[in-house]
Structure formats: C-alpha cells, structure tokens
Design a protein around this motif. Structure first.
Motif, PDB file in Angstrom:
ATOM      1  N   PRO A   1      27.667   2.274 -24.285  1.00  0.00           N
ATOM      2  CA  PRO A   1      27.560   3.666 -24.742  1.00  0.00           C
ATOM      3  C   PRO A   1      27.368   3.819 -26.244  1.00  0.00           C
ATOM      4  O   PRO A   1      26.974   4.896 -26.703  1.00  0.00           O
ATOM      5  N   TRP A   2      27.629   2.764 -27.010  1.00  0.00           N
ATOM      6  CA  TRP A   2      27.550   2.868 -28.465  1.00  0.00           C
ATOM      7  C   TRP A   2      26.247   2.308 -29.031  1.00  0.00           C
ATOM      8  O   TRP A   2      26.018   2.369 -30.236  1.00  0.00           O
ATOM      9  N   LEU A   3      25.408   1.749 -28.179  1.00  0.00           N
ATOM     10  CA  LEU A   3      24.185   1.120 -28.650  1.00  0.00           C
ATOM     11  C   LEU A   3      23.050   2.134 -28.754  1.00  0.00           C
ATOM     12  O   LEU A   3      22.713   2.793 -27.772  1.00  0.00           O
ATOM     13  N   ARG A   4      22.472   2.242 -29.934  1.00  0.00           N
ATOM     14  CA  ARG A   4      21.274   3.076 -30.076  1.00  0.00           C
ATOM     15  C   ARG A   4      20.054   2.340 -29.542  1.00  0.00           C
ATOM     16  O   ARG A   4      19.201   2.921 -28.865  1.00  0.00           O
ATOM     17  N   THR A   5      19.946   1.067 -29.886  1.00  0.00           N
ATOM     18  CA  THR A   5      18.848   0.229 -29.405  1.00  0.00           C
ATOM     19  C   THR A   5      19.446  -1.030 -28.794  1.00  0.00           C
ATOM     20  O   THR A   5      19.977  -1.872 -29.529  1.00  0.00           O
ATOM     21  N   PRO A   6      19.401  -1.178 -27.473  1.00  0.00           N
ATOM     22  CA  PRO A   6      19.977  -2.366 -26.850  1.00  0.00           C
ATOM     23  C   PRO A   6      19.328  -3.637 -27.382  1.00  0.00           C
ATOM     24  O   PRO A   6      18.107  -3.686 -27.578  1.00  0.00           O
ATOM     25  N   PRO A   7      20.103  -4.681 -27.633  1.00  0.00           N
ATOM     26  CA  PRO A   7      19.538  -5.929 -28.136  1.00  0.00           C
ATOM     27  C   PRO A   7      18.712  -6.649 -27.078  1.00  0.00           C
ATOM     28  O   PRO A   7      18.930  -6.477 -25.876  1.00  0.00           O
ATOM     29  N   THR A   8      17.761  -7.434 -27.533  1.00  0.00           N
ATOM     30  CA  THR A   8      16.976  -8.243 -26.612  1.00  0.00           C
ATOM     31  C   THR A   8      17.695  -9.570 -26.375  1.00  0.00           C
ATOM     32  O   THR A   8      18.440 -10.047 -27.227  1.00  0.00           O
ATOM     33  N   THR A   9      17.483 -10.143 -25.216  1.00  0.00           N
ATOM     34  CA  THR A   9      18.122 -11.417 -24.885  1.00  0.00           C
ATOM     35  C   THR A   9      17.127 -12.549 -25.072  1.00  0.00           C
ATOM     36  O   THR A   9      15.929 -12.391 -24.816  1.00  0.00           O
TER      37      THR A   9
END
Length: 356
Positions: A222-230
């Motif tokens: 819920p706190w991520l503006r842009t989810p990180p890539t794996t």
C-alpha cells in the motif's frame, strides 16, 4: 433472497483462494469463472513456462504439489494442481459465466453475465487477478509486421528463420528470447540493462530466505508508488546465452516505420515480429459503474478492501499487500485478510462502509 453470501468473480488461483477463505468462515460463496474450468489464465501461457519458485513454495496451505518439492513446476502441472484443488472445495463453482457488469443496490451486488444470467449477494470479491489483461504500450511509430503479446506466444517453431525483437527485460522476456534464439535471430530490447539473480543463496532457494525472514509477506504494497521490478531468476544459462549474443540485448529502439526498426545508436534494420513482454494489468472493467476504479481504471483499495464501495474486495492484485500477493504461494494470505473484513457484512447484510 440469494442462496449465496458472496460472489467471487474469477476461478483461477485468486478466486479459489478467496472461495476457500469465505468457506472457512462459514459463508456460502458462488464462484463465477469465464473459462471452461476453474484454472484461471494458466492454459493461455506459453508452452515452456515454468514457475520461478520451487514446488514447496508454490502451493496453497495444506495442499502441497506432488513430487519433488524442490523442482520448479511446469505450466501444465499448475493447471492440474488448480483443477484438483478446486475439486476439494465445498463451493458452488459455475464455469462458462463471464461477468460483464456489476451493479449495487440496497446493500447487495448483482453480477450480470454475458449470457444474461444475474446473481445476487451482499459481498463481492473481484478475483480476476493482476494478469488478466495483456498490457500493450504505445510504440514509437507504426509497425506493419507481426506484433503479439507474450499472452499469444506458445512455442518457437512458428518463428523459424525470422528476425524477432522482444520488448521487455523480465523473466518471461528472457525465457522466451533464449528459447526463440535457437530458431530465429532474436534481440531483447529493454530500457535498462538486464538484471540477473541466482535462485539460491548459501545453498538455499531465495524463496526459503524470503519466507524465513518474512520479507515475502512484508505489507509494503500500500505504500509503494512504483512497485519495484524483480531480477531475472537464472542459474547461469540465461546470462551466458545473452553474453554469447544468442539472443543479444540492446537499448530500446527509438522509432518504427513499416517493418523498419531504428535503434538507439541510429542503425536501422528490417524486423519480422515484435513480441511484447510488457506484463499485464488487472481486468476489472465490470466494476466500472460502481465508482470502484480510478480514472486509469485501477482498483481503489487498501490491502484488497475497497476504499470507495462497501462490501467489495479484491484478491490477486500485484503488490496488493506484499511481494507475494499475486503468486500461488501468497494469494491465500490476502484472501484471508480481505474475507476477514467482509465476512461480517455478508452475515449481517449491513449497509455501512467497511474500511481496511
């Protein structure tokens, strides 16, 4: 009066997890699946797909994958697993029921299907997941060659002798590119260099480490503006293939004109096929009339509980709660959380909003 306490839309891993969680709370869910059986999108993925997590970390609680728990299951094994899991549920499952719209009136939800059927219940869970709608980004220019998404790719022989460019730099892009390189001259086009990561650390699979340290369930979604890539899970073969130029990797092309691709260094060449390994987006357009979605068509929620519509929840969205939210190993946790917040509404048919 409806015979069901909740409607679950989508019969893949997300919907099955949601139905199980509702049933565990003594509720009577109805699961509506558009396809011919409750296995979700898995039959539509490419033939050689294997999971990026071992079998022991890729199953629902209490129902392990059969066979070696340290192997990486194939697509067809996942299909068989979901089929068998669905058969164990004491749930009303209706296949061949594609929901087109949902309306909400007087504290109830009504699901309207493509065949004209309607189903009513106080609670509704959208479990069509985060991988239902292939994402097709705008391309720079107009390409008249063959363009397809990885959702349409099956196996490499159809591309024999072609010049193929795969757009994207994730696990699927590299897995397909390496497979194709034995049949076609293949390039991976990505905006950033490829990042590889070994699937083990100190002799243990990375999923063992994330599960043991609880990083897998850290509720940061819920706190991520842009989810990180794996990074790309690789024992070494993929990196070696790219370093050997089969396939090669280049910076993203800058222009398309007919079948001509212009690369970042200004060189131009003719390409037969573009394959878009550009991911998926949630397919929840059936909720459009409820005020549940934002201007971009994305669900407005907190940890899967709608922030705008009472008695509405989601299961299977990427980063819904954590890194594992949209995976086989993690979707059940979100299902339990969402149903815990919606269960009382199903019992009381209360009309007041429920907040996460």
């Amino acid at each position: 009066m409806s015979d069901h306490d909740a409607i679950v839309i989508g019969g893949g891993q997300s919907g099955l997890a949601a139905a199980h969680a509702l049933r565990a709370r003594g509720l009577r869910p109805l699961l509506l699946e558009a396809g011919p059986e409750p296995v979700g999108s898995w039959p539509n993925y490419y033939d050689s797909l294997t999971l990026f997590s071992p079998a022991r970390f890729s199953a629902f609680p209490g129902v392990p994958f059969p066979g070696d728990p340290d192997r990486y299951p194939h697509r067809d094994e996942v299909i068989d697993y979901l089929r068998r899991y669905a058969a164990t549920l004491d749930v009303d499952i209706r296949t061949g029921h594609r929901v087109e719209t949902v309306t909400a009136t007087n504290g109830t939800h009504t699901a309207h299907t493509a065949h004209g059927d309607t189903f009513v219940a106080p609670v509704l869970i959208a479990a069509t997941g985060g991988f239902s709608r292939p994402h097709r980004p705008m391309l720079p220019g107009h390409f008249t060659g063959n363009v397809l998404h990885t959702a349409e790719y099956r196996e490499p022989s159809a591309f024999a002798g072609q010049r193929v460019v795969i757009v994207g730099g994730g696990n699927s892009a590299v897995q397909i590119a390496v497979e194709l390189a034995g049949h076609a001259r293949t390039t991976i086009a990505s905006r950033a260099p490829l990042r590889f990561a070994k699937p083990t650390l100190l002799g243990k699979d990375l999923h063992w480490w994330t599960a043991t340290t609880r990083l897998d369930v850290l509720p940061i979604g819920p706190w991520l503006r842009t989810p990180p890539t794996t990074p790309i899970s690789d024992k070494g073969a993929y990196r070696a293939a790219v370093q050997a130029g089969s396939p090669d990797r280049r910076d993203m092309f800058t222009h398309l004109d007919g079948t001509t691709v212009t690369w970042a260094d200004g060189t131009r060449e003719t390409v037969d096929t573009l394959i878009l390994a550009t991911g998926y987006r949630p397919d929840v357009s059936y909720l459009q009339g409820l005020g549940a979605l934002n201007a971009a068509g994305a669900p407005q929620h907190r940890r899967g509980v709608s922030t705008t519509c009472p008695r509405l929840g989601y299961v299977g969205l990427e980063w819904q709660t954590s890194f594992s939210s949209a995976t086989l190993r993690g979707v059940h946790r979100d299902a339990q959380y969402v149903t815990s917040h919606l269960a009382e509404a199903a019992r009381t048919r209360c009309c007041s909003p429920i907040n996460a």
